[in-house]
Design an enzyme around this catalytic site. Structure first.
Site, PDB file in Angstrom:
ATOM      1  CE  LYS A 141      -5.183  25.146  15.545  1.00  0.00           C
ATOM      2  NZ  LYS A 141      -4.252  25.555  16.603  1.00  0.00           N
TER       3      LYS A 141
HETATM    4  N1  GLU Z   1      -3.630  29.101  17.198  1.00  0.00           N
HETATM    5  C1  GLU Z   1      -2.978  29.296  18.456  1.00  0.00           C
HETATM    6  C2  GLU Z   1      -2.537  27.971  19.046  1.00  0.00           C
HETATM    7  O1  GLU Z   1      -2.345  27.017  18.337  1.00  0.00           O
HETATM    8  C3  GLU Z   1      -3.806  30.143  19.411  1.00  0.00           C
HETATM    9  C4  GLU Z   1      -5.168  29.611  19.710  1.00  0.00           C
HETATM   10  C5  GLU Z   1      -6.032  30.607  20.501  1.00  0.00           C
HETATM   11  O2  GLU Z   1      -5.581  31.685  20.842  1.00  0.00           O
HETATM   12  O3  GLU Z   1      -7.177  30.233  20.723  1.00  0.00           O
HETATM   13  O4  GLU Z   1      -2.303  27.859  20.214  1.00  0.00           O
END
Ligand code: GLU
Length: 442
Positions: free
Chosen positions: A132
Site C-alpha cells: 500500500k
Molecule cells: N485500493 C483497493 C483495495 O484496497 C484496490 C487495490 C488494488 O486494486 O490493487 O483493495
C-alpha cells in the site's frame, strides 16, 4: 467514560469533547490501524496449526519506504509532502495495493493497509502479496497541475521498489484513473519503455480493464447477496445505509437499489442524509458527481452525523475510512449485517460488540476484494496484451467472490469463529504455506 482533553491544534485548547464525538485517531484508547491489525493476527494464530511458527512474518512489513515529495506550487513556492510505500508480504507474488492521498495518512495506517492487502489477496487467491502507498495531503487543496506534479514526483521516488513484477499500485481513497495514468507514464519515462502493467485501475484506453471502476462495489454487492441468502434476508425488501458514496459506496448503493433495496441513509465528509422511503440513488449519484458530496441533496432530510449509526436498516455499508465502527457506536447499530466496503472500518472491540448482538460482519478482507480481483485481471490482460469483454470480467469476478466467500463461510462454521477470523485463517494459511515452501534466504 469521562470527557477527554483535546490536544488537536485545530480545537481550542482547554476544550473537552465527549469521547464518542472525537475523531477516532484522537481517542485515548485508540490502538491505531497497525495495532488493530496485530490484534486481528493474534486472534488467528491458534488456528494456524504448524504454520503458526511462521506467524511472526505477518507481524512485520517486509519493506517500508518513506519519501519526501517536494513540488513547485502554482504560486512559485515549494511544498514538501510525506509519501509512503509499504510492501507487507511478497511470499505469494509481487506486492499489490492502492495509493491514497489523504491528510490523515500515517505510516501506521499504510502498514496496516498493506497487511490487509496481503490477507485479502490470499483470501481470494490472486497471486499477489500485499502493499500500500499514500501521501499525507489533502488533495482538494491542490490545483490539477500541482496534483500531477505531486503524483509524478511520488511515483519517481517509489520507482526504486515498484514495477510490473515487483509491486503494482492502484487507486484507493482520493486517487483515480487519471492519477494511475500519470503514475504509469512517469514510471515508463524513467524506464525508457511503456510499462502498462506497473499500475492497475488505469483508463481503459491505456491498458485499463473494463469493469475495474465498478469492481469493488460489485464485489461488496456479490458477497452481500451470498450472506443475505445464508441469514434469510430478502434484498428486495431490505433497507441499506451507506457511509461514503464514492467509487465503492456509490456503486454498491446503486446495485442494491437496482435489486429493489431501499437506500435510506448516506453519509459522507459533507454530511448525512436520510429518506425513509428510499433515496433516489441515480439522482444522488448525479448530485455527488456535480458537487462532490451528498450534502445539499434536495430530496432528503438532513441527519446529525452521529445519528447515522442508529438508522433503522438491515444492511450497513461503511465504505469510507478506518475506525468508524468503534465501541462508542457499535451498540447502537440496528443493521443485521455490516458489509465492509472500506478497509479497517471496524475496531476489534466493536467486532466483539457486534458479534454479541448477532450482527453479521462481512470483513473488508473479503467484502472489498472485488477491486483487486479485477486489478489482477487488468494485470494479466496487460501482460498478454489481450483484452476481455466486460461480461467475461464480471462473470469471472462474481465466480471468484462467490467461491472465496463460500470457503470462508465454511471455515467460520467449522471453527465457530467470526467471518473476519475465518478470512484471516484462510489468508494467513496461504501466505505462511508459501513462506514455508520458499524457505529462508540465505
Ligand atoms: N485500493 C483497493 C483495495 O484496497 C484496490 C487495490 C488494488 O486494486 O490493487 O483493495
Amino acid at each position: 467514560m469521562s470527557a477527554v482533553s483535546n490536544s488537536n491544534p485545530a480545537v481550542p485548547s482547554g476544550t473537552t469533547v465527549p469521547p464518542a464525538l472525537l475523531p477516532s485517531y484522537l481517542q485515548a484508547d485508540n490502538l491505531g490501524p497497525w495495532g488493530i491489525y496485530l490484534q486481528q493476527v493474534d486472534r488467528v494464530v491458534p488456528y494456524l496449526g504448524n504454520l503458526a511458527r511462521w506467524a511472526e512474518t505477518l507481524k512485520r512489513p517486509k519493506r517500508a519506504l518513506i519519501v519526501d515529495v517536494p513540488i513547485q506550487l502554482d504560486n512559485g513556492t515549494v511544498a514538501h509532502f510525506e509519501g509512503y510505500r509499504v510492501q507487507h508480504n511478497t511470499s505469494r507474488g509481487p506486492g499489490k495495493g492502492g495509493v491514497r492521498f489523504h491528510q490523515d495518512v500515517t505510516l501506521s495506517e499504510v502498514m496496516a493497509l498493506s497487511a490487509w492487502m496481503s490477507i485479502k489477496n490470499a483470501a481470494v487467491n490472486v497471486p499477489f502479496g500485499g502493499a500500500k502507498g499514500g501521501i499525507r495531503v489533502d488533495p482538494k487543496t491542490l490545483s490539477l497541475g500541482e496534483l500531477e506534479r505531486m503524483t509524478r514526483r511520488y511515483t519517481s521516488e517509489i520507482g526504486i521498489i515498484i514495477g510490473p513484477t515487483k509491486d503494482i499500485p492502484a487507486p484507493d481513497v482520493n486517487t483515480n484513473e487519471q492519477i494511475m495514468a500519470w503514475m504509469m507514464d512517469t514510471y515508463s519515462m524513467n524506464e525508457g519503455a511503456t510499462a502498462t502493467g506497473v499500475v492497475t485501475g488505469k483508463p481503459v484506453d491505456l491498458g485499463g480493464s473494463l469493469g475495474r471502476r465498478d469492481a469493488t462495489g460489485r464485489g461488496v454487492y456479490t458477497v452481500g447477496l451470498e450472506a443475505a441468502r445464508h441469514i434469510g434476508l430478502d434484498i428486495a425488501t431490505s433497507r441499506v445505509a451507506v457511509q461514503g458514496f464514492g467509487n465503492v459506496g456509490g456503486v454498491a448503493g446503486r446495485l442494491f437499489a437496482q435489486a429493489g433495496a431501499r437506500v435510506v441513509a448516506v453519509q459522507d465528509h459533507g454530511g448525512t442524509i436520510y429518506r425513509e422511503a428510499g433515496l433516489d440513488v441515480p439522482a444522488l449519484l448525479a448530485h455527488v458527481a456535480a458537487v462532490g458530496t451528498v450534502a445539499g441533496f434536495a430530496q432528503a432530510e438532513v441527519l446529525a452525523d452521529d445519528k447515522f449509526w442508529e438508522v433503522d436498516c438491515d444492511i450497513l455499508i461503511p465504505a469510507a475510512l478506518e475506525q468508524q465502527i468503534t465501541e462508542h457506536n457499535a451498540g447502537r447499530i440496528k443493521a443485521r449485517m455490516v458489509i465492509e466496503g472500506a478497509n479497517g472500518p471496524t475496531t476489534p472491540a466493536a467486532d466483539d460488540i457486534l458479534a454479541e448482538r448477532n450482527v453479521l460482519v462481512l470483513p473488508d478482507v473479503i467484502a472489498n476484494a472485488g477491486g483487486v480481483t479485477v486489478s489482477y485481471f487488468e494485470w494479466v490482460q496487460d501482460f498478454s496484451s489481450f483484452f476481455w469483454s466486460e461480461d467475461e470480467i464480471n462473470a469471472r469476478l462474481v465466480r471468484i467472490m462467490k467461491d472465496a466467500f463460500a470457503g470462508v463461510w465454511e471455515v467460520a462454521q467449522d471453527n465457530k469463529v467470526s467471518l473476519r477470523t475465518a478470512t484471516f485463517i484462510v489468508g494467513c494459511k496461504r501466505i505462511l504455506h508459501a513462506r514455508e515452501l520458499r524457505g529462508l534466504y540465505p
